[in-house]
Motif scaffolding. Structure first.
Motif, PDB file in Angstrom:
ATOM      1  N   ARG A  35      -9.304  -0.119  -5.161  1.00 20.92           N
ATOM      2  CA  ARG A  35      -8.016  -0.077  -4.456  1.00 20.92           C
ATOM      3  C   ARG A  35      -7.586   1.374  -4.192  1.00 20.92           C
ATOM      4  O   ARG A  35      -6.691   1.607  -3.390  1.00 20.92           O
ATOM      5  CB  ARG A  35      -6.942  -0.783  -5.270  1.00 20.92           C
ATOM      6  CG  ARG A  35      -7.182  -2.279  -5.451  1.00 20.92           C
ATOM      7  CD  ARG A  35      -5.990  -2.948  -6.134  1.00 20.92           C
ATOM      8  NE  ARG A  35      -5.769  -2.479  -7.497  1.00 20.92           N
ATOM      9  CZ  ARG A  35      -4.799  -1.629  -7.847  1.00 20.92           C
ATOM     10  NH1 ARG A  35      -3.941  -1.178  -6.939  1.00 20.92           N
ATOM     11  NH2 ARG A  35      -4.670  -1.258  -9.111  1.00 20.92           N
ATOM     12  N   THR A  94      -4.648   7.160  -1.285  1.00 18.73           N
ATOM     13  CA  THR A  94      -4.134   5.857  -0.885  1.00 18.73           C
ATOM     14  C   THR A  94      -4.397   4.837  -1.976  1.00 18.73           C
ATOM     15  O   THR A  94      -5.500   4.766  -2.526  1.00 18.73           O
ATOM     16  CB  THR A  94      -4.805   5.379   0.421  1.00 18.73           C
ATOM     17  OG1 THR A  94      -4.555   6.336   1.455  1.00 18.73           O
ATOM     18  CG2 THR A  94      -4.257   4.024   0.855  1.00 18.73           C
ATOM     19  N   ASP A 135       0.844  -1.187   0.000  1.00 22.39           N
ATOM     20  CA  ASP A 135       0.000   0.000   0.000  1.00 22.39           C
ATOM     21  C   ASP A 135       0.885   1.245   0.000  1.00 22.39           C
ATOM     22  O   ASP A 135       1.972   1.242   0.586  1.00 22.39           O
ATOM     23  CB  ASP A 135      -0.882   0.039   1.256  1.00 22.39           C
ATOM     24  CG  ASP A 135      -1.849  -1.123   1.361  1.00 22.39           C
ATOM     25  OD1 ASP A 135      -2.478  -1.268   2.421  1.00 22.39           O
ATOM     26  OD2 ASP A 135      -1.976  -1.892   0.372  1.00 22.39           O
ATOM     27  N   GLN A 169      -4.117   0.809  -2.443  1.00 23.87           N
ATOM     28  CA  GLN A 169      -3.898  -0.456  -1.743  1.00 23.87           C
ATOM     29  C   GLN A 169      -3.484  -1.528  -2.746  1.00 23.87           C
ATOM     30  O   GLN A 169      -3.884  -1.512  -3.914  1.00 23.87           O
ATOM     31  CB  GLN A 169      -5.190  -0.883  -1.036  1.00 23.87           C
ATOM     32  CG  GLN A 169      -5.612   0.060   0.082  1.00 23.87           C
ATOM     33  CD  GLN A 169      -6.911  -0.379   0.743  1.00 23.87           C
ATOM     34  OE1 GLN A 169      -7.893  -0.666   0.058  1.00 23.87           O
ATOM     35  NE2 GLN A 169      -6.925  -0.437   2.059  1.00 23.87           N
TER      36      GLN A 169
END
Lengths: 114, 112
Positions: free
Chosen positions: A64, A78, A18, A80
């Motif tokens: 994600r 973010t 991540d 992931q």
């Protein structure tokens, strides 16, 4: 005055990890945008924040990807379980208001997923 | 989604030469923005054109908006190495007044 800043400027990560990318907009700007720029694809809109309104997440390519904006200022994007196709430059921009269409871009974060 | 086609994709010229780059769409623009992006930096807005037939000048740069508002051009006179960069056109997409759709850009190199 200070422009839009982004950190880190470069990020190398391994597939599956991540990553968090940070954007500090120009002080007082209520609008904040994230774009992705990859070879052959140009600049793609990802997400838009305006004040306390619900963000426009229509450009996020998969679940994600997520972003938040705390206190109407700093934003974090973010990703992931990164994939190699996520490698790109991630650009943040801010604007003074929704009526003012000018967007001021930061220098970007260059993400390389190995 | 309205697509913006930019041409040429790459352009390499000598200092002092003139050049024109183009931005075209199959649909009408409400307005169009031109940006320049230098290596390692984000795009910087150069100009916004709104009215069909509009011409705007920024020093040695001349921007034209087509009468039908489906095309635009950027002409640079007596190019200098400092003009080197990626030139992008962009317009508001999907009826949004904030979401920009960008062309893929013209990468200009001006050699001294």
């Amino acid at each position: 005055g200070a422009g839009v800043s982004q950190s880190p400027s470069n990020k190398v990560t391994e597939k599956g990890k991540d990553v968090e990318l940070r954007c500090d907009p120009i002080s007082g700007h209520t609008a904040l945008y994230w774009y992705r720029q990859s070879l052959g694809q140009g600049l793609e809109f990802l997400i838009y924040f305006q004040g306390n309104s619900a963000p426009d997440k229509s450009g996020l390519p998969s679940d994600r990807f997520s972003a938040e904006r705390t206190g109407g200022s700093v934003s974090t994007l973010t990703i992931q379980r990164t994939q190699q196709e996520d490698s790109a430059v991630y650009l943040c921009a801010s604007g003074p208001s929704p009526q003012q269409k000018t967007q001021y871009f930061g220098p970007g974060t260059r993400l390389l997923v190995l | 989604t309205q697509l913006l086609e930019q041409s040429p994709q790459f352009l390499s010229i000598q200092e002092g030469e003139n050049l024109t780059v183009y931005c075209n769409s199959s649909s009408v623009f409400s307005s169009l923005q031109w940006y320049r992006q230098e290596p390692g930096e984000g795009p910087v807005l150069l100009v916004t054109v709104v009215t069909g037939g509009e011409v705007k000048k920024l020093k040695r740069l001349t921007f034209q908006f087509g009468d039908a508002r489906k095309d635009s051009s950027l002409h640079i006179t007596a190019a200098q190495p400092g003009d080197t960069g990626l030139y992008l056109c962009a317009q508001n997409s999907g009826g949004s007044n904030y979401k920009l759709t960008f062309g893929k850009g013209t990468l200009l190199t001006v050699n001294p």
